[in-house]
Design a protein around this motif. Structure first.
Motif, PDB file in Angstrom:
ATOM      1  N   ASP A 117       1.665   6.566  -7.043  1.00 47.14           N
ATOM      2  CA  ASP A 117       0.651   7.566  -7.375  1.00 47.14           C
ATOM      3  C   ASP A 117       1.216   8.977  -7.248  1.00 47.14           C
ATOM      4  O   ASP A 117       0.986   9.820  -8.118  1.00 47.14           O
ATOM      5  CB  ASP A 117      -0.576   7.388  -6.474  1.00 47.14           C
ATOM      6  CG  ASP A 117      -1.727   8.273  -6.901  1.00 47.14           C
ATOM      7  OD1 ASP A 117      -2.053   8.285  -8.110  1.00 47.14           O
ATOM      8  OD2 ASP A 117      -2.287   8.959  -6.023  1.00 47.14           O
ATOM      9  N   GLU A 122       0.823  -1.215   0.000  1.00 45.54           N
ATOM     10  CA  GLU A 122       0.000   0.000   0.000  1.00 45.54           C
ATOM     11  C   GLU A 122       0.858   1.267   0.000  1.00 45.54           C
ATOM     12  O   GLU A 122       0.559   2.237  -0.693  1.00 45.54           O
ATOM     13  CB  GLU A 122      -0.943  -0.016   1.217  1.00 45.54           C
ATOM     14  CG  GLU A 122      -2.157   0.858   1.047  1.00 45.54           C
ATOM     15  CD  GLU A 122      -3.005   0.492  -0.171  1.00 45.54           C
ATOM     16  OE1 GLU A 122      -3.511   1.415  -0.823  1.00 45.54           O
ATOM     17  OE2 GLU A 122      -3.157  -0.699  -0.482  1.00 45.54           O
ATOM     18  N   ARG A 135       2.281   1.743  -3.474  1.00 42.32           N
ATOM     19  CA  ARG A 135       1.236   2.228  -4.386  1.00 42.32           C
ATOM     20  C   ARG A 135       1.019   3.729  -4.199  1.00 42.32           C
ATOM     21  O   ARG A 135       0.832   4.459  -5.167  1.00 42.32           O
ATOM     22  CB  ARG A 135      -0.063   1.472  -4.164  1.00 42.32           C
ATOM     23  CG  ARG A 135      -0.022   0.054  -4.662  1.00 42.32           C
ATOM     24  CD  ARG A 135      -1.377  -0.638  -4.490  1.00 42.32           C
ATOM     25  NE  ARG A 135      -1.252  -2.080  -4.557  1.00 42.32           N
ATOM     26  CZ  ARG A 135      -1.074  -2.769  -5.678  1.00 42.32           C
ATOM     27  NH1 ARG A 135      -1.016  -2.149  -6.819  1.00 42.32           N
ATOM     28  NH2 ARG A 135      -0.959  -4.090  -5.649  1.00 42.32           N
TER      29      ARG A 135
END
Length: 127
Positions: A75, A68, A71
């Motif tokens: 982003d 997570e 990610r």
């Protein structure tokens, strides 16, 4: 316990390597933004080389290896890269406008391209 230092082109094998590479990418993108704002061509080119090297390392990482936090960093990097791309495009448009103003004849090559296409169309019909 053995501590290894990671070189810029070392393959990513561990989650810590992935985190470090993504942190480096975010740092390079921030440096690129500063270089763009200062119109520092050497720094811009250095950032381009750094981004390409990091992309080479990251492309071998499977998507399922991203946790997570990774990610989120991906982003953030995507958003920073897009913002930098927009700044580069604005700079390029500004340079084009200044060159057009300098010559007093905007986009001469575009107007000439239209004449060439029209000439080719006329000669194609004549054959």
């Amino acid at each position: 316990m053995t501590v290894t230092t990671m070189t810029a082109d070392a393959p990513i094998r561990y989650p810590a390597d992935l985190h470090q590479a993504l942190e480096q990418m975010l740092a390079v993108l921030a440096q690129e933004r500063q270089a763009l704002s200062g119109l520092d061509i050497d720094a811009i080119m250095g950032c381009a080389v750094g981004k390409a090297a990091l992309c080479s390392r990251l492309e071998a990482v499977p998507a399922e290896a991203l946790d997570e936090e990774c990610r989120g960093m991906v982003d953030a990097a995507r958003r920073l890269n897009e913002a930098n791309r927009r700044v580069r495009n604005l700079i390029a448009a500004n340079v084009s406008a200044r060159l057009d103003a300098l010559t007093g004849a905007p986009a001469i090559y575009r107007a000439r391209a239209g004449e060439v296409r029209a000439h080719h169309a006329r000669t194609a019909r004549a054959r």
